[in-house]
Design an enzyme around this catalytic site. Sequence first.
Site, mmCIF file in Angstrom:
data_model
loop_
_atom_site.group_PDB
_atom_site.id
_atom_site.type_symbol
_atom_site.label_atom_id
_atom_site.label_comp_id
_atom_site.label_asym_id
_atom_site.label_seq_id
_atom_site.Cartn_x
_atom_site.Cartn_y
_atom_site.Cartn_z
ATOM 1 N N HIS A 113 -0.098 26.570 110.596
ATOM 2 C CA HIS A 113 -1.271 26.168 109.235
ATOM 3 C C HIS A 113 -2.300 25.375 109.149
ATOM 4 C CE1 HIS A 113 -1.747 28.460 105.081
ATOM 5 N NE2 HIS A 113 -1.897 27.267 104.805
ATOM 6 N N ASP A 164 0.699 30.607 112.655
ATOM 7 C CA ASP A 164 0.852 29.747 111.730
ATOM 8 C C ASP A 164 2.467 30.506 111.233
ATOM 9 O OD1 ASP A 164 0.839 29.494 108.781
ATOM 10 O OD2 ASP A 164 -1.511 30.430 108.791
ATOM 11 N N SER A 193 -5.838 29.020 103.188
ATOM 12 C CA SER A 193 -3.913 29.035 101.960
ATOM 13 C C SER A 193 -4.627 29.258 101.259
ATOM 14 C CB SER A 193 -3.846 27.620 102.460
ATOM 15 O OG SER A 193 -1.822 27.405 102.403
#
EC number: 2.3.1.31
Length: 787
Positions: free
Chosen positions: A389, A356, A202
Amino acid sequence: MSAPRVFDIPLPDLPLEAGAQVQSHVARGWWWGPEGDLPWLQSRALLLSEESVHAQAPRVVRRTRDESREFASPRDALPPEDSVPTVLLIHALTGDMRAGGPGGWWEPVIGPGRALDPGSARLLCFNNLGSCYGSSGPADEGFPRRVEDRRFGPPAPLPKGDLRIDEAPLPATLTPWDQARAILQALDALGIERVSLVTGGSVGGMIVLCLAVLAPERFERIAPIATTQASSAWLIGWNHVARQAVLLDPDYPEAPARGLELARQLATLTYRAEAGLEARHGRPPDWSSRALYPLQSYLEYQGAKLRARFDARAYLALLGAMDHHDLERAPTRGVQDGWGVARIRASALCVGIAEDQLFYPEHMKRLAERLRADGRHAEYAELSSPHGHDGFLIEWTQLDALLRRALALPPGPEAAKPRLETGEAAPEVNLLLLGRGTVGGHLLEQLREQAPRLARERGPTLRVAGIADTRHLLFDPAGVPLERWRERLDETHREDAGTGPLLGTLERLRRLPNPVLVDCTAADGMGPLYAEAFQRGIHVVTANKKPLTLPWEERQRLLGMARAHRRAWHYETTVGASLPVLRTLADLVRTGDRVRRIEGCLSGTLGFLCEQLTEGVPLSRAVRLARERGYTEPHPREDLLGLDVARKALILARELGLEVSQEDVEVESFVPRELLEEEDVERFLRSLESLDGTFASRLAGVRAEHRVLRYLARIEPPRERGQRAVLRVGPLAVPREHPAARLRGTEAFVAFTTERHAEWPLLVQGTGAGGAVTAAGVLADILEVTR
């Protein structure tokens, strides 16, 4: 194997991309590695007790200005063990530095026998800049504000009734480039030059990519997970709504608790996927109009948990950093060409998450394809998780396998080998400039002007990584913006004007591709600094004559060190500014010619004075004029004493292999020596008025004899064993047919009389003084390093 440790480490002030500056900069880090690694860490950082770590985890750290300043840099720092590979882990948005061990965000994949084994690797993680868990961030007193974003000018005042948010309470703008540079500073402070693998997901993945672009030679492998090359409109939109939840809280800016909770709830929905939420928080069997659905309770829980452990201003700063992520935007203006993914040299495992919904896996697929197109070893892998995610924080079995795969990648070919040696093509050259005066200032301007031409001609990228004078020191591994180097430099402060504090800067410079120390000062005592540079693999280009006129043994020792470390030492400008005097002499000697005599006007400054005096200008006025035009040394007496010419004569004589010293040069000063003892420049210039009449009479006599006054140097090697070399400098009235008589202004000339050039000496003639021409000679020497 030792237990994990948390530590603090003081870092240099950090200029931010948007123009503010982090002062009293501190990084908090986490380490886990072999037992033998601990003494190195203890020598470099302040280790926190386990009790204090547990008491503060996870809890906001708020430092006062005094607490931020009290950190002292370690002394007697030990080098890290080269045989232990370093693995660098980068945490996500609201994570902290505790990657492994109890409570660590990757605890299941870190430990003995796991993918990241501290028994065989040095594991490091730093709390990101702008966070609130120990590294410098908005929770600290004194952290810069948005109004200090100087790059874009002051914010416009808000008219009455304008609904835009006042910038005054907001933290300074951060970008992932800033966060990556903070990590590079921390690695420098720890003495870590090379990293075997850097990985993170991320926001952590954004910083991974920025590190690989900023310092391509330091990272052998990268494993960015669930991230992107540039933040998409989709991501920026979600962050905007989350930011508004905080800013519109009635208790903002003091304590926007509910706003922070709502921002976290919104973010949580983007971190997860429908299948995972349905499986864990689906509809209950019974319905009530007054009961919360399980997902609503879960979101409230997540919001309350973040509110209890995080700072709202830090959250705003980190959301902004995500928005500003763009690998193709160089953090320094003026170096856009060739920036971005093309700079990455590491092998890469690009990991996408199939489900995601925040960073679609196509981002990582495209990155792998781009790297392969650039000739890099790049693989794409996909992690599958119903949780979306956040799968990189949940799917431990898959993650363990992916990390092992990343560690098994071949190291990037250019990251794994030493920096380019002299003689190889140099795509990037990083400069540390000492001296920002006449020569240094002109050099910076010429570097700025020449950058586009070099880029067009596929020449080297010349990046100024640092500038120092006696009061200021600026270093930026990404490059100092040459459009505003003066403002950036003047914002810094240097306590010690000596060369000692520069050793740490040399240590940082050596980690950049093709480092070059450029000395445009006239300072004494630079020899030891050159020696430190050579030992660190740094080339030296100098316009400073003094290191070349050290005692013979010291000069030879420096030359020997440069050769032993295969470093270049170029000093053409020390004799003729931009004239190729030393190069011509070297060519004569290399081709077997024998030099019988060297004669010349080696000072464009004294040549200018002689011409002005010949035209009837008083001595005192002529010296002032030469100083105003930048022709003289900082104190003009250096020129009038003849010491500057004597040094040049000594340098020339030594290039012939003559073992001579400064005392062997017979010097007659241009004006009486007793007038040259005045230290104050202005009083010295006024004192020259007493000689105006004397020099006017002297020049009248010279003209009556049909001669011209010049300041000449003469060097004659001994023709027979036992004879002494002739080294003489001083003023002389030469006939009008003499080559020196034809010189104009600041022209200099050197005549080489040799066995092959016996009847008609070989002449080198041209402008021999001035900041611009000397800077051009320095630039030519820098370009010579790249060849």
